[in-house]
Write an enzyme that holds these catalytic residues in place. Structure first.
Site, short mmCIF file in Angstrom:
data_model
loop_
_atom_site.label_atom_id
_atom_site.label_comp_id
_atom_site.label_asym_id
_atom_site.label_seq_id
_atom_site.Cartn_x
_atom_site.Cartn_y
_atom_site.Cartn_z
N TYR B 98 -0.26 -7.84 41.34
CA TYR B 98 0.71 -7.05 42.11
C TYR B 98 0.09 -6.47 43.38
CZ TYR B 98 4.27 -7.62 38.61
OH TYR B 98 5.21 -8.17 37.80
N GLU B 197 -6.08 -17.20 12.15
CA GLU B 197 -5.20 -17.45 13.30
C GLU B 197 -3.99 -16.53 13.31
OE1 GLU B 197 -3.81 -21.49 13.76
OE2 GLU B 197 -2.43 -20.94 15.36
N ASP B 249 -3.96 -22.73 11.14
CA ASP B 249 -2.96 -23.72 10.75
C ASP B 249 -3.58 -25.10 10.86
OD1 ASP B 249 -1.00 -21.79 10.41
OD2 ASP B 249 -0.17 -22.04 12.44
#
Lengths: 668, 366
Positions: B98, B197, B249
């Protein structure tokens, strides 16, 4: 009238229907019966039978043909008298399908005596015999409209004409005696008319205004494009008024009449010419009545035909004519002179298109004009234009506007030689879509073709499509190819311009910032950029700008060109400014060419050009040292604002790869 | 807090400005050179046992418009960092994005752009983002286990936090700065670290008391782990010598999570030696597990297949273990999630799956 047609249809061939007390019987037709019918057919009948080919086939066509005949008539009259045409077209529509058509011009008017002949007789006039480029080839004239009106509405036409400024106008109410092909003056009156001179035709016709509405508008708009010297005002039944502005103050060059060329003449015409000639010898006849016939060609033709050159043309037999006619084809005869044509000119086509496509705000308009050429002894010339981009629809076939001798052709596009020429070009190479590289391309474009000729070879009497003449097809193709090349050039230039713009941004805005920031961070003075800029650019950079300046006085002329026009009072001066910066790290010198329109007049040019030709200006640019800049300026007069809106620059005696903003000069 | 000495950082930043400045003075087109940050340019570093950028370099040169913009932005960013160091402030990457609004020509068009350039600047200067006083948006993840951390708080006081007794169910939250001046490991009594995870599985293990029953330190990775999480794991592993196991996973994206923990991520290969834990091992779920445990599955998507194929050419996955597993997954065409183990009940993962896997890997005894 309907019953009449039905009667015909139920009669067996060779039979007639006889009314008897018992009813109708079918009887054999005798020669005596036929003799009773064998009278001169009336023009009304002729018209009725041929209305399809005369352009009155249906009520929509009838409307457009009527407008067309009226407008043609007006334009011709004005041009004949060297008056810039001001044409007014008004249509008043009644609920029952009757339209009142009013067409007014500011031409010289028609003398009282001639009014019945011109407006009340079919096939009257001098134009049929002259060989020259004319609109008149288009239809059978304004009298056909008068006749159509009379046949469909039973109403008389009203012609107002004023021939002298300080005299009143004459109003004539006309009817056509269809048996005698003669006009009948129903009433005659004089009125006051504000116009200095002019003609006003009012005819009531049965026409389909609703369906024809769009076509009328298109027709008038198209007419305006190819007649930039004319102003056309169109008032619709609901009062809406459209003005198609005049974009050129110059009348087109009057097409010259030429003698027939042996290659193009028909046997019948040849015989007719021979019957009417004043020459008493065949050789003189050929030399005086035909174009391109010198002593040698005349003798060769006569030899080939096995004829005597002292033969009296008036007593020649049909066989002798046939032999002569055949011999023409075997002799090499020079093409006829082509200066009899009056093309519109690239600048004017461009200007017209620009004006009429204002709402579309096209990306670019490109025109191209071929030199005159000849088919079967008839001179012709092709001009084409291309409008691209803007609000034009991206989908759908390209719109093709066809013109012949300054008259729009609205129908039978598919059967026209211009269509087959366009279709045979692979437009995919030039950024338009085209299925399998054949046919009318699709994309946001309008194509314009204009063919001027002393004899436009139409496919049929309806005069809506031009026949498949290989010479014409070839010229149209060449013209469009040239146009397409210019388009490519233009796009190429645009892309390059964006790129150079980026580079310019880089060196003028970003690089100094980088330098400033690095200097600031290190608390050191800002380093010099020149050498780095030269390294980054590594080109000679040419940028240009065009401005238009309105002037009220005669533009200042240098004496570089002898025929500096004296009659260009006021108008617009086109100022072209060219900036050349040498961003190479070695000094550069080269020749610069700026291509200019042929109809422009070169005013001040600085530095002094080394040559001013009619279509370019040349400068020998002296040595420019690295990071140095030279300005080249020139002014053009005789153009309207926007006629010259893009510099076309070329360079010579320098590696073209070193230069951005100009291409290699390929010679004149 | 002991204020860090930034003079080295400043001189490194100034060196960038000097390079550009000298280019101008030597009438060279200014440019900066940095390693090519792609898969094809990562090489195994024998010294650190991690993957780092190779010899290929990319040039950012003022010859092109894009390159010139890049240099200008680099200069602005460098100047901004200098300024922050001077006034003793830090900013998030998003804040810097910004702030760049005010940089005129040099402003960024997306935060992605400014983040990438910050990484470039790290690469060019061999500094770390932390040296630039730039903070990531995301915080580090959570930790739970028998471990006491001493953290320097905002009030400049040291506070000891025990990651079971002093924290709630969510565990200890890893701060963005995990360097010794900020945190130190006081006492650790655990057999292994298990990096997880998904938050769901972290909570499952916490709820089932796995950290206590199996003497484990649970670390939540939160998907692709933040730098601070990876740095935390590395420090914990190297300072305490406890093995690290990665539990994710079973899909190509999870394998990349493991790679970034164990070998170093492609994007941050310039600081792999700070972030990667070469000793980490992959626990599962493996493609073999899908078959062995008969787990519920989904079919591989086109993106999954492409990612797996790309991993077959990724230098980090070139050992026989990974090649075998990746090829197996491509063959069965299936993927599965950690939480699919719930098929056999909520306790199955802590009572059966993990103990079996850990025993298999020799971490615990059967």
């Amino acid at each position: 009238m309907n019953t009449f047609i039905i009667t015909f249809s139920i009669t067996a061939p060779g039979c007639k229907i006889l009314p008897t007390k018992e009813g109708y019987i079918l009887a054999k037709v005798t020669a005596y019966d036929l003799a009773k019918k064998q009278k001169e057919i009336s023009v009304a009948e002729f018209f009725e039978r041929n209305k399809h080919i005369l352009g009155f086939g249906n009520q929509t066509r009838a409307l457009i043909t009527s407008v067309k005949e009226g407008v043609d008539n007006g334009l011709d009259a004005c041009e004949e008298a060297n008056i810039l045409p001001d044409i007014y077209v008004e249509i008043k529509n009644r609920e029952d399908g009757e339209c009142k058509l009013i067409i007014e011009d500011n031409g010289p008017g028609v003398v009282k005596k001639q009014i019945p002949h011109i407006f009340g007789r079919l096939l009257y006039g001098s134009r049929f015999h002259a060989i020259r480029q004319s609109r008149g080839q288009q239809g059978i004239g304004i009298s056909a409209v008068v006749l159509y009106g009379q046949l469909t509405t039973g109403k008389h036409a009203k012609i107002t004409s004023k021939v002298e400024e300080d005299r009143p106008a004459v109003v004539t109410e006309l009817a056509i005696d269809t048996n005698k092909n003669r006009a009948e003056v129903i009433a005659r009156d004089t009125v006051h008319w504000a116009k200095p001179t002019g003609t006003r035709v009012e005819v009531s016709i049965i026409a389909d205004y609703k369906r024809g509405k769009r076509f009328v508008y298109d027709y008038l708009q198209s007419t305006s494009i190819v007649n930039p010297h004319a102003q056309i005002t169109y008032k619709e039944p609901d009062g809406a008024k459209h003005i198609f502005e005049r974009t050129s103050e110059a009348l087109p060059r009057k097409p010259a009449e030429i003698k027939p060329h042996p290659y193009g003449i028909e046997l019948g015409t040849l015989i007719k010419l021979a019957k009417h000639t004043k020459s008493r010898k065949l050789s003189t006849f050929l030399k005086t009545e035909f174009s391109s016939m010198g002593d040698r060609t005349t003798n060769t033709a006569i030899d080939k035909a096995n004829l005597e050159k002292n033969l009296d043309p008036k007593i020649m037999t049909r066989e002798q004519f046939l032999a002569l006619h055949k011999a023409f084809k075997k002799v090499k005869i020079m093409a006829p002179s082509t200066d009899c044509l009056s093309p519109i000119g690239e600048t004017l086509i461009k200007r017209s298109l620009k004006y009429e496509t204002q709402e579309i705000s096209p990306e670019f308009i490109i025109t191209s004009s071929r030199p005159p050429s000849v088919y079967s002894g008839n001179p012709f010339q092709v001009e084409v234009g291309l409008v691209y981009g803007g609000n034009l629809p991206r989908e759908g076939a390209v719109r093709v506007m066809r013109f012949a001798n300054r008259v729009p052709l609205l129908y039978q596009q598919g059967g026209c030689v211009t269509t087959s020429a366009i279709s045979s070009i692979d437009w995919r190479r030039y950024g338009l879509d085209q299925t399998s590289g054949k046919g009318i391309p699709t994309g946001p474009a309008i194509f314009l073709t204009h063919i001027s000729s002393t004899l436009i070879p139409y496919t049929s009497e309806s005069k809506e499509a031009i026949a498949d003449i290989p010479e014409i097809e070839n010229e149209v193709k060449l013209a469009f190819r040239e146009c397409a090349r210019k388009v490519q050039h233009h796009i190429h230039k645009k892309v390059r311009r964006v790129k150079t713009r980026e580079k310019f941004d880089l060196i003028t805005r970003i690089l100094p910032e980088i330098a400033k920031k690095s200097a600031y961070m290190l608390d050191k003075p800002v380093p010099s950029l020149d050498a780095v800029i030269t390294k980054i650019m590594d080109v000679v950079w040419i940028e240009d700008l065009i401005e238009y300046v309105k002037v009220s006085r005669k533009p200042v002329q240098t004496t570089l060109i002898e025929e500096s026009s004296q009659d260009h009072e006021g108008g617009t001066i086109t100022k072209s400014k060219i900036m050349i910066v040498n961003y190479k790290c070695t000094p550069q010198k080269f020749n610069l060419y700026a291509v200019i329109p042929e109809d422009a007049i070169v005013g001040t040019a600085y530095p002094k050009p080394s040559k001013i030709a009619n279509n370019y200006i040349k400068w020998n640019i002296g040595t420019i040292h690295p990071a140095n800049k030279i300005d080249v300026n020139f002014e053009l007069a005789g153009l309207e604002k926007g006629d010259f809106d893009e510099n076309d620059l070329y360079i010579e005696n320098i590696n073209p790869a070193y230069v951005i903003g100009a291409d290699k000069w390929e010679g004149d | 807090m002991v204020s860090k000495d930034y003079s080295n950082v400043i001189s490194k930043i100034d060196a960038v400005a000097e390079k550009i400045y000298e280019d101008f003075q030597n009438t060279e087109i200014p440019y900066l050179q940095l390693p090519t940050r792609t898969k094809s340019n990562i090489k195994f570093d024998e010294k650190f046992n991690v993957w780092k950028y190779g010899k290929n370099t990319t040039e950012r040169t003022a010859k092109s418009l894009d390159g010139a913009y890049m240099l200008l932005r680099t200069m602005y960013m460098a100047d901004f960092i200098k300024e922050m160091i001077k006034i003793k402030k830090s900013s998030t990457l998003r804040e810097m994005y910004y702030i760049s609004e005010g940089w005129d020509l040099a402003k960024f068009h997306s935060q992605q752009e400014s983040n990438l350039l910050a990484e470039d600047l790290e690469v060019i200067t061999s500094c770390m983002r932390e040296d630039f006083k730039l903070r990531p948006e995301e915080d580090g993840a959570r930790v739970m286990g028998n471990l006491t951390i001493e953290e320097m708080t905002r009030n400049n006081t040291k506070k000891k936090i025990h990651c079971q007794d002093d924290v709630g169910d969510a565990g200890y939250s890893i701060p963005y700065n995990v360097e010794p001046e900020k945190i130190t490991f006081k006492s650790v009594d655990a057999d292994f670290i298990i990096a997880i995870e998904t938050g769901g599985m972290f909570d499952r293990l916490a709820e089932n008391g796995f950290d206590t029953t199996h003497r484990a330190i649970l670390v939540h990775l939160k998907g692709q782990p933040a730098r601070s999480t990876r740095r935390f794991i590395k420090r914990l592993n190297e300072e305490t010598n406890i093995p690290v196991l990665v539990f994710t996973d079973c899909d190509p994206w999870s394998f990349r999570i493991f790679a970034s923990v164990a070998y170093g991520a492609i994007k941050t290969a310039h600081i792999s030696e700070y972030l990667a834990t070469p000793a980490s091992q992959y626990l599962g779920v493996t493609p073999s597990d899908i078959e062995n445990y008969d787990l519920p599955t989904d079919s591989l998507t086109k993106e999954d297949i492409n990612a797996l194929k790309s991993e077959l050419t990724d230098p980090r996955f070139q050992d026989s273990y990974w090649k075998g597993e990746i090829k197996l997954q491509l063959k069965i065409g299936k993927k599965s999630e950690q939480q699919a183990l719930a098929k056999y009940g909520l306790d199955y993962v802590t009572d059966t799956y993990l103990p079996e896997k850990l025993a298999e890997m020799g971490i615990i005894k059967k």
